[in-house]
Design an enzyme around this catalytic site. Structure first.
Site, PDB file in Angstrom:
ATOM      1  N   GLU A  63      54.725  30.422  39.470  1.00 48.40           N
ATOM      2  CA  GLU A  63      53.619  29.536  39.979  1.00 48.40           C
ATOM      3  C   GLU A  63      54.886  28.294  40.099  1.00 48.40           C
ATOM      4  O   GLU A  63      54.457  27.012  39.581  1.00 48.40           O
ATOM      5  CB  GLU A  63      52.759  29.305  40.960  1.00 48.40           C
ATOM      6  CG  GLU A  63      52.022  30.528  41.544  1.00 48.40           C
ATOM      7  CD  GLU A  63      50.795  30.330  42.235  1.00 48.40           C
ATOM      8  OE1 GLU A  63      50.470  29.372  42.092  1.00 48.40           O
ATOM      9  OE2 GLU A  63      50.347  31.425  42.622  1.00 48.40           O
ATOM     10  N   GLU A  98      50.891  38.337  44.294  1.00 50.83           N
ATOM     11  CA  GLU A  98      49.509  37.608  43.670  1.00 50.83           C
ATOM     12  C   GLU A  98      49.492  37.097  45.488  1.00 50.83           C
ATOM     13  O   GLU A  98      49.863  36.562  45.939  1.00 50.83           O
ATOM     14  CB  GLU A  98      49.907  36.032  43.036  1.00 50.83           C
ATOM     15  CG  GLU A  98      48.239  35.758  43.274  1.00 50.83           C
ATOM     16  CD  GLU A  98      48.885  34.859  41.401  1.00 50.83           C
ATOM     17  OE1 GLU A  98      48.937  34.532  41.158  1.00 50.83           O
ATOM     18  OE2 GLU A  98      47.504  33.917  42.455  1.00 50.83           O
TER      19      GLU A  98
HETATM   20  C1  IDC Z   1      42.915  30.903  38.148  1.00 51.57           C
HETATM   21  C2  IDC Z   1      41.928  31.343  38.040  1.00 51.57           C
HETATM   22  C3  IDC Z   1      41.134  30.167  37.579  1.00 51.57           C
HETATM   23  C4  IDC Z   1      41.434  29.939  36.435  1.00 51.57           C
HETATM   24  C5  IDC Z   1      42.226  29.051  37.285  1.00 51.57           C
HETATM   25  C6  IDC Z   1      43.785  28.123  36.127  1.00 51.57           C
HETATM   26  O1  IDC Z   1      40.980  32.203  39.130  1.00 51.57           O
HETATM   27  O2  IDC Z   1      39.838  31.586  36.613  1.00 51.57           O
HETATM   28  O3  IDC Z   1      40.802  28.611  36.194  1.00 51.57           O
HETATM   29  O4  IDC Z   1      43.310  30.026  37.307  1.00 51.57           O
HETATM   30  O5  IDC Z   1      44.279  28.438  34.991  1.00 51.57           O
HETATM   31  C7  IDC Z   1      46.606  31.137  41.293  1.00 51.57           C
HETATM   32  C8  IDC Z   1      47.324  31.219  40.053  1.00 51.57           C
HETATM   33  C9  IDC Z   1      46.506  31.867  39.188  1.00 51.57           C
HETATM   34  C10 IDC Z   1      44.804  30.828  39.974  1.00 51.57           C
HETATM   35  C11 IDC Z   1      44.555  31.494  41.624  1.00 51.57           C
HETATM   36  C12 IDC Z   1      43.232  30.828  42.146  1.00 51.57           C
HETATM   37  O6  IDC Z   1      48.600  32.078  40.210  1.00 51.57           O
HETATM   38  O7  IDC Z   1      46.897  31.601  38.478  1.00 51.57           O
HETATM   39  O8  IDC Z   1      43.776  31.879  39.088  1.00 51.57           O
HETATM   40  N1  IDC Z   1      45.781  31.041  42.186  1.00 51.57           N
HETATM   41  O9  IDC Z   1      43.292  30.294  42.033  1.00 51.57           O
HETATM   42  N2  IDC Z   1      47.875  30.403  42.833  1.00 51.57           N
HETATM   43  C13 IDC Z   1      46.981  29.880  43.769  1.00 51.57           C
HETATM   44  C14 IDC Z   1      45.451  31.208  43.500  1.00 51.57           C
END
Ligand code: IDC
Length: 335
Positions: free
Chosen positions: A164, A256
């Site tokens: 991302e 995702e």
């Molecule tokens: C989130 C994880 C969380 C972590 C956070 C930061 O669920 O445990 O603390 O990342 O690293 C994304 C990202 C993905 C995120 C997810 C939900 O690719 O890493 O995971 N998310 O927030 N993009 C949109 C949402």
């Protein structure tokens, strides 16, 4: 160990030679489809047929390796009947940058685990913060060189080179891709490559842009797709419409998505999630759900404490999002 997903009769000859009960064969997604290739704006199997893959993303493998063991991966392949496992390797946040050898080996191992079960594997370079992919370009060259060198004989991989990007223009992402892709292609000419898009892989929508910036200025490489991510409780009609329009012009892979908010937490919006799934079925857009772990958040499919001992099959340890997405992954494939 083979999945029980059934494939229709392959040919009259097989039907004639085999007893009626054996006329349907249990095959894995990789046995059925072989080496994938981008065909126009779609993903095709080795026979040139357009297909849709559906599966799960791991959580960060620096935090949740205990959710990726023999039993849990067996459940993903056989009980969930997933086509694809996304191996999410963070670069920062205690990830790859802290110990490249350890994390590269962890990815090698998970690739073998997915392969042994006949699943496709997406190697996710999970850059997130900082959002400029250039920050990690030399690391990405090192990592993907080794991955491509080691696994170029496999037919079940996809390389996702930037999870991302954020805070950067599409032209920066395009330039990153055009520097990294040739390094991979030198070692592995065939594996499809998935390229992240502006504003957290929203095709620019989260920054008020649209998919036209990609359509008008595509990455100069072949056998690639562009990624789109959404979280259904946060991202409504403008996202859905952008995905729909983009999928008519460029190859898109949803690597995702969540049924909840973009925090990966909060309440689920299953109604809107189903709208996305209907669109993706109709346009044969492959998708991967976040995430196959027992993190406390609502988007982690297992209840806390499920890993490492399970049980992973069935629904007894699933949160609502897990029950919902398992059902949709189990829906028979059309390949
Ligand atoms: C989130 C994880 C969380 C972590 C956070 C930061 O669920 O445990 O603390 O990342 O690293 C994304 C990202 C993905 C995120 C997810 C939900 O690719 O890493 O995971 N998310 O927030 N993009 C949109 C949402």
């Amino acid at each position: 160990m083979h999945r029980l997903k059934r494939l229709a009769v392959i040919g009259a000859l097989a039907a004639a030679l085999l007893p009626a009960t054996s006329a349907e064969a249990a095959v894995t997604p990789v046995q059925a489809n072989g080496q994938l290739k981008v065909c126009g704006i779609r993903l095709c199997n080795a026979q040139g047929k357009q297909i849709q893959l559906r599966g799960m993303s791991s959580h960060g493998i620096q935090w949740y390796p205990q959710c990726l063991n023999t039993a849990s991966l067996d459940a993903l392949a056989n009980d969930w009947q997933a086509d694809v496992l996304r191996i999410s390797m963070y670069i920062q946040e205690d990830g790859y940058e802290t110990n490249p050898r350890l994390f590269t080996d962890r990815v090698h191992n998970l690739i073998e685990q997915a392969t042994a079960r006949g699943m496709y594997a997406i190697i996710d370079w999970h850059m997130l913060d900082p959002g400029d992919p250039m920050y990690n370009l030399s690391r990405a060259k090192t990592f993907f060189s080794e991955i491509a060198q080691r696994h170029n004989g496999k037919n079940n991989l996809l390389y996702e080179i930037a999870n991302e990007p954020s805070g950067v223009s599409w032209s920066t992402i395009k330039s990153y891709a055009e520097q990294l892709i040739p390094v991979i292609r030198q070692r592995d000419p065939e594996t499809p490559i998935l390229v992240g898009t502006r504003a957290w892989s929203s095709l620019g929508v989260s920054d008020g842009a649209t998919e036209t910036e990609v359509i008008n200025n595509p990455v100069n490489a072949s056998n690639i797709m562009y990624t789109f991510h959404f979280y259904a409780a946060s991202h409504g009609t403008s996202y859905l419409n952008a995905l729909s329009r983009a999928a008519d012009r460029i190859p898109v892979f949803v690597t995702e998505f969540g049924t909840q908010t973009y925090t990966g937490d909060g309440s689920n919006n299953f109604t809107r999630s189903q709208q996305y799934l209907d669109l993706m079925a109709q346009k044969k857009i492959s998708w991967v759900n976040w995430n196959y772990s027992d993190d406390m958040r609502s988007g982690a499919v297992f209840t806390q404490g499920t890993c490492p001992n399970g049980p992973f099959a069935g629904t007894s340890r699933l949160k609502p999002a897990g029950v919902w997405i398992r059902d949709r992954i189990r829906t028979p494939d059309d390949f």
